[in-house]
Design a protein around this motif. Structure first.
Motif, short mmCIF file in Angstrom:
data_model
loop_
_atom_site.label_atom_id
_atom_site.label_comp_id
_atom_site.label_asym_id
_atom_site.label_seq_id
_atom_site.Cartn_x
_atom_site.Cartn_y
_atom_site.Cartn_z
N THR A 258 -9.07 -43.09 -38.39
CA THR A 258 -7.95 -42.64 -39.22
C THR A 258 -8.24 -43.04 -40.67
O THR A 258 -9.29 -43.62 -40.96
CB THR A 258 -6.64 -43.28 -38.74
OG1 THR A 258 -6.76 -44.70 -38.83
CG2 THR A 258 -6.33 -42.91 -37.30
N VAL A 259 -7.31 -42.79 -41.58
CA VAL A 259 -7.60 -43.06 -42.99
C VAL A 259 -7.83 -44.55 -43.24
O VAL A 259 -8.68 -44.94 -44.04
CB VAL A 259 -6.47 -42.53 -43.91
CG1 VAL A 259 -6.50 -41.02 -43.98
CG2 VAL A 259 -5.12 -43.05 -43.47
N THR A 260 -7.08 -45.40 -42.54
CA THR A 260 -7.25 -46.84 -42.76
C THR A 260 -8.56 -47.35 -42.16
O THR A 260 -9.30 -48.09 -42.80
CB THR A 260 -6.07 -47.61 -42.13
OG1 THR A 260 -5.90 -47.20 -40.78
CG2 THR A 260 -4.80 -47.36 -42.91
N THR A 261 -8.86 -46.95 -40.93
CA THR A 261 -10.13 -47.36 -40.34
C THR A 261 -11.30 -46.66 -41.01
O THR A 261 -12.42 -47.19 -41.03
CB THR A 261 -10.14 -47.06 -38.83
OG1 THR A 261 -9.89 -45.67 -38.63
CG2 THR A 261 -9.08 -47.87 -38.11
N GLY A 262 -11.06 -45.48 -41.57
CA GLY A 262 -12.12 -44.80 -42.32
C GLY A 262 -12.52 -45.57 -43.56
O GLY A 262 -13.70 -45.66 -43.90
N ILE A 263 -11.53 -46.13 -44.28
CA ILE A 263 -11.84 -46.96 -45.45
C ILE A 263 -12.64 -48.18 -45.02
O ILE A 263 -13.62 -48.57 -45.67
CB ILE A 263 -10.54 -47.39 -46.14
CG1 ILE A 263 -9.83 -46.16 -46.72
CG2 ILE A 263 -10.81 -48.42 -47.24
CD1 ILE A 263 -8.42 -46.44 -47.20
#
Length: 268
Positions: free
Chosen positions: A216-221
């Motif tokens: 997701t966007v958080t784990t992607g960062i």
């Protein structure tokens, strides 16, 4: 004195936001040399770098976050509204016990139940899948939705539902045609709160989706950070881009936000 204290608190909260935004528009050497300075001259290279990654990390993360968040809040809103209406309009020990059970769920941190939940999801074959993460979100956040909707339903005159029943409407028709449209402020509050919480969640997607099955966007960062090297410019750009959808979502619904939270306080 109160204004000065408020200004100091606001400044403390604004500093991380300021640092994150200004570093989006600076190159790597500028970020390392002076992370708090203004971006002079500003550059869009970091945003282009984040959007144009060969592994499409941002786009894959954005797609997964949109799917997980939209499915979770849609199911949560429907279930919470129906259950909140039932609990608000039904008297009895059973409903009081169920209300207390749901409210007790608000006090349990998700990390406490995460490992047992992963075992259940693995047993039913939903571990490392998007439906598994959506199911976890629905189960964990439904007490909050029920809490908001129950308080708001009690502020709606029951005579409206009695009049609809006299006109021949069933309980389902009364709920969807009379009650649910009146719960629009509460619905907006639930959508905003749960949407922001699920969008910004980090631990649960990291554990449930697994280290290599999705992001997701958080784990992607988190995954954009290399083991030996970090591109701070691209990382700040991904943080900035990941914030935009949820910020736009909040601005679209914010006019109903406070009204929905206080709606249930006008009538016990």
């Amino acid at each position: 004195m109160r204004k000065v204290l408020a200004l100091l608190v606001a400044t403390v909260f604004a500093v991380p936001l300021y640092v994150a935004v200004v570093n989006v528009f600076k190159d790597g050497p500028q970020i390392s040399k002076s992370p708090a300075s203004l971006p002079i001259p500003p550059t869009l290279d970091n945003i282009r770098s984040a959007l144009g990654r060969s592994d499409r990390l941002f786009w894959v993360s954005l797609t997964n976050s949109l799917i997980v968040t939209s499915l979770s809040i849609a199911v949560l809103t429907v279930l919470s509204a129906m259950l909140g209406h039932y609990l608000a309009r039904t008297r009895g020990r059973w409903t009081r016990a169920l209300t207390l059970l749901l409210l007790s769920g608000l006090m349990i941190p998700p990390q406490v139940i995460l490992m047992p939940v992963t075992q259940v999801l693995r047993a039913v074959g939903l571990m490392t899948t998007v439906p598994g993460l959506v199911l976890f979100n629905v189960g964990y956040y439904v007490p909050f939705g029920v809490f908001v909707f129950t308080g708001f339903v009690r502020a709606i005159p029951v005579e409206l539902e009695e009049s609809a029943a006299l006109d021949g409407a069933g309980r389902g028709q009364t709920f969807w045609r009379i009650v649910f449209p009146l719960m629009r402020p509460a619905t907006a509050s639930v959508l905003i709160f749960l949407g922001v919480w699920i969008w910004n969640d980090f631990i649960d997607p990291l554990v449930i989706l697994g280290p290599s099955q999705g992001t997701t966007v958080t784990t992607g960062i988190y995954r954009s950070i290399g083991q030996y090297q970090v591109d701070f410019g691209a990382m700040f750009a991904m943080m900035f881009l990941a914030t935009l959808p949820v910020l736009i979502f909040f601005l679209l619904l914010q006019r109903h936000f406070v009204k929905g939270l206080t709606g249930g306080a006008t009538k016990g």
